[in-house]
Design a protein around this motif. Structure first.
Motif, short mmCIF file in Angstrom:
data_model
loop_
_atom_site.label_atom_id
_atom_site.label_comp_id
_atom_site.label_asym_id
_atom_site.label_seq_id
_atom_site.Cartn_x
_atom_site.Cartn_y
_atom_site.Cartn_z
N PHE A 189 0.83 -1.21 0.00
CA PHE A 189 0.00 0.00 0.00
C PHE A 189 0.86 1.25 0.00
O PHE A 189 0.60 2.20 -0.77
CB PHE A 189 -0.94 0.03 1.21
CG PHE A 189 -1.42 1.42 1.52
CD1 PHE A 189 -2.25 2.09 0.65
CD2 PHE A 189 -0.96 2.09 2.66
CE1 PHE A 189 -2.66 3.40 0.90
CE2 PHE A 189 -1.35 3.39 2.92
CZ PHE A 189 -2.21 4.05 2.04
N VAL A 190 1.88 1.30 0.86
CA VAL A 190 2.73 2.50 0.95
C VAL A 190 3.37 2.78 -0.41
O VAL A 190 3.42 3.93 -0.87
CB VAL A 190 3.81 2.32 2.04
CG1 VAL A 190 4.89 3.36 1.93
CG2 VAL A 190 3.16 2.38 3.42
N SER B 195 14.59 -5.35 7.69
CA SER B 195 14.91 -4.19 8.54
C SER B 195 15.42 -4.64 9.90
O SER B 195 16.38 -4.08 10.44
CB SER B 195 13.66 -3.31 8.69
OG SER B 195 13.93 -2.21 9.53
N GLN B 196 14.78 -5.65 10.47
CA GLN B 196 15.21 -6.15 11.76
C GLN B 196 16.62 -6.74 11.69
O GLN B 196 17.45 -6.50 12.58
CB GLN B 196 14.22 -7.20 12.27
CG GLN B 196 14.51 -7.68 13.68
CD GLN B 196 13.49 -8.69 14.15
OE1 GLN B 196 13.29 -9.72 13.53
NE2 GLN B 196 12.82 -8.39 15.25
N GLN B 197 16.89 -7.50 10.62
CA GLN B 197 18.23 -8.09 10.49
C GLN B 197 19.30 -7.01 10.35
O GLN B 197 20.41 -7.15 10.85
CB GLN B 197 18.26 -9.06 9.30
CG GLN B 197 17.49 -10.35 9.53
CD GLN B 197 18.00 -11.11 10.74
OE1 GLN B 197 19.20 -11.35 10.89
NE2 GLN B 197 17.08 -11.46 11.65
N ALA C 104 -9.66 2.55 8.05
CA ALA C 104 -8.22 2.80 8.03
C ALA C 104 -7.93 4.18 7.47
O ALA C 104 -8.71 4.74 6.70
CB ALA C 104 -7.50 1.75 7.20
N SER C 105 -6.77 4.71 7.85
CA SER C 105 -6.30 5.98 7.29
C SER C 105 -4.84 5.83 6.92
O SER C 105 -4.13 4.93 7.41
CB SER C 105 -6.46 7.12 8.31
OG SER C 105 -5.58 6.93 9.40
N THR C 106 -4.37 6.71 6.06
CA THR C 106 -2.99 6.63 5.60
C THR C 106 -1.98 6.77 6.74
O THR C 106 -0.90 6.18 6.71
CB THR C 106 -2.72 7.69 4.51
OG1 THR C 106 -1.40 7.53 4.00
CG2 THR C 106 -2.91 9.09 5.05
N GLU C 107 -2.36 7.53 7.79
CA GLU C 107 -1.44 7.73 8.92
C GLU C 107 -1.15 6.43 9.67
O GLU C 107 -0.12 6.31 10.35
CB GLU C 107 -2.02 8.77 9.89
CG GLU C 107 -2.05 10.19 9.37
CD GLU C 107 -3.22 10.45 8.43
OE1 GLU C 107 -3.21 11.48 7.72
OE2 GLU C 107 -4.16 9.60 8.39
N ASP C 108 -2.04 5.45 9.56
CA ASP C 108 -1.83 4.17 10.24
C ASP C 108 -0.56 3.48 9.76
O ASP C 108 -0.04 2.60 10.45
CB ASP C 108 -3.02 3.23 9.99
CG ASP C 108 -4.32 3.75 10.56
OD1 ASP C 108 -4.28 4.64 11.43
OD2 ASP C 108 -5.40 3.27 10.14
N TYR C 109 -0.06 3.88 8.60
CA TYR C 109 1.05 3.17 7.96
C TYR C 109 2.36 3.94 7.98
O TYR C 109 3.28 3.63 7.22
CB TYR C 109 0.63 2.77 6.54
CG TYR C 109 -0.53 1.81 6.60
CD1 TYR C 109 -0.33 0.44 6.71
CD2 TYR C 109 -1.85 2.28 6.67
CE1 TYR C 109 -1.39 -0.43 6.85
CE2 TYR C 109 -2.91 1.41 6.81
CZ TYR C 109 -2.67 0.06 6.90
OH TYR C 109 -3.73 -0.82 7.06
N GLU D 128 8.59 4.28 7.26
CA GLU D 128 9.95 4.36 7.78
C GLU D 128 10.79 3.18 7.28
O GLU D 128 11.95 3.34 6.91
CB GLU D 128 9.93 4.38 9.31
CG GLU D 128 9.29 5.63 9.90
CD GLU D 128 9.13 5.55 11.41
OE1 GLU D 128 9.67 4.59 12.01
OE2 GLU D 128 8.47 6.43 11.98
N VAL D 129 10.19 1.99 7.28
CA VAL D 129 10.91 0.81 6.78
C VAL D 129 11.08 0.91 5.26
O VAL D 129 12.14 0.57 4.73
CB VAL D 129 10.15 -0.48 7.16
CG1 VAL D 129 10.81 -1.70 6.52
CG2 VAL D 129 10.11 -0.63 8.68
N PHE D 130 10.05 1.39 4.58
CA PHE D 130 10.14 1.58 3.13
C PHE D 130 11.32 2.47 2.77
O PHE D 130 12.04 2.21 1.79
CB PHE D 130 8.84 2.18 2.61
CG PHE D 130 8.88 2.60 1.17
CD1 PHE D 130 9.01 1.67 0.16
CD2 PHE D 130 8.79 3.94 0.82
CE1 PHE D 130 9.04 2.06 -1.18
CE2 PHE D 130 8.82 4.34 -0.50
CZ PHE D 130 8.95 3.39 -1.50
#
Length: 325
Positions: free
Chosen positions: A124-125, A189-191, A304-309, A314-316
């Motif tokens: 989605f992002v 991202s975690q790795q 849902a709203s875009t702010e939820d993501y 940040e990961v993107f």
């Protein structure tokens, strides 16, 4: 007419479609901006406004796009009752179409070939940025609107923690798709946070086209670990009754906001609202909730709203350059 026949999108065909669409849009926008008189004393912009209303009324088919988290043929059959019910609610034909991957679904929404997309958080992002899609709803799973990515290994694996993956080079990592939030982005991202500097050189990455297939790669000995949504083993329990004994959970990532139902950018606002309202009626429809559970393990639907993501954005940002190559 907004009626569209769905095209299986290859990148070349999608780009050609996009260029054509953009040309038409530029002409329309130019007429509206100029407000040119058409010779009959009527303003062109006013005609276009009327045309928009007529186009909104003339939609007689909606395409709903999925990316398989299970066998593509199965998800198409499973999604058909959902398409049929939406058709009843909205009064137009609704077609359920399965795309090869998230890139294809995003491209199809960008070129206005798919109206409604079941997109994961990262998909989605990216689709919002590249295609202007709008999120209208998100999944609930057992009352939760977030989930975690799950690391899974064979039961007899020597691996004991997710941190250990960062310490050992050359492990084969199976996951659904490069744009899968739980399959790749959040685990990657975690790795990195555990000290992996270069994902490509540290791991042998293999994409499988579905979360089920990533776990099956463990059964086949084709991977050392897999990353999926939590708990993708449920989807294999019928075929592999001992899956909970044979495949062991190694660990999880931080929470991720749930998957979305998103709509293409040029879909008229009244249709966006009608689609949203139609899906929300399924909250009280056990049959439709069962269908959503079979497709993507959804047990409910939430607004849902875009702010939820924002956390996904940040990961993107960490992988944007790599994924745009």
């Amino acid at each position: 007419m907004f009626k569209k026949k769905f095209l299986s999108v290859t990148l070349g065909l999608a780009m050609a479609t996009a260029l054509t669409a953009c040309g038409e849009g530029d002409d329309a926008e130019g007429g509206a901006d100029n407000g040119t008189d058409d010779g009959n004393g009527e303003d062109t912009a006013e005609e276009e406004d009327g045309g928009d209303e007529e186009a909104a009324e003339d939609i007689d088919e909606l395409i709903m796009g999925f990316v398989p988290s299970q066998d593509a043929g199965e998800i198409a059959d499973t999604a058909q009752p959902l398409a049929d019910r939406l058709s009843e609610e909205l009064g137009v034909d609704v077609e359920a179409s399965v795309m090869v991957d998230y890139v294809g679904l995003i491209e199809a929404m960008r070129t206005q070939q798919v109206d409604i997309g079941f997109l994961p958080p990262f998909g989605f992002v990216q689709a919002e940025e590249r295609a202007g899609v709008e999120v209208i709803l998100k999944a609930e799973r057992h009352g939760e609107t977030s989930y975690k990515a799950q690391y899974t290994v064979p039961a007899d694996s020597h691996l004991e923690s997710v941190e250990q993956l960062a310490e050992e080079e050359g492990l084969t990592w199976a996951y659904a798709d490069d744009l899968s939030t739980s399959g790749f982005l959040f685990p990657a991202s975690q790795q990195k946070s555990f000290g992996v500097e270069d994902i490509d050189s540290h791991f042998i990455r293999t994409t499988t086209g579905g979360h089920d297939n990533a776990l099956i790669a463990l059964y086949d000995g084709a991977a050392d670990f897999a990353t999926t949504f939590d708990d993708a083993r449920d989807n294999l329990a019928d075929e592999f009754p001992d899956v909970y004994d044979d495949l062991r959970v190694l660990g999880y990532t931080d929470p991720i906001p749930n998957d979305t139902i998103s709509v293409r950018s040029d879909l008229p606002d009244n249709w966006k609202e009608d689609i949203k309202a139609a899906f929300l009626t399924f909250q009280d429809d056990e049959e439709m909730l069962e269908v959503l559970d079979e497709i993507y393990n959804w047990t409910g639907i939430a607004e849902a709203s875009t702010e939820d993501y924002d956390v996904v954005r940040e990961v993107f940002a960490e992988f944007e350059d790599e994924l745009s190559e």
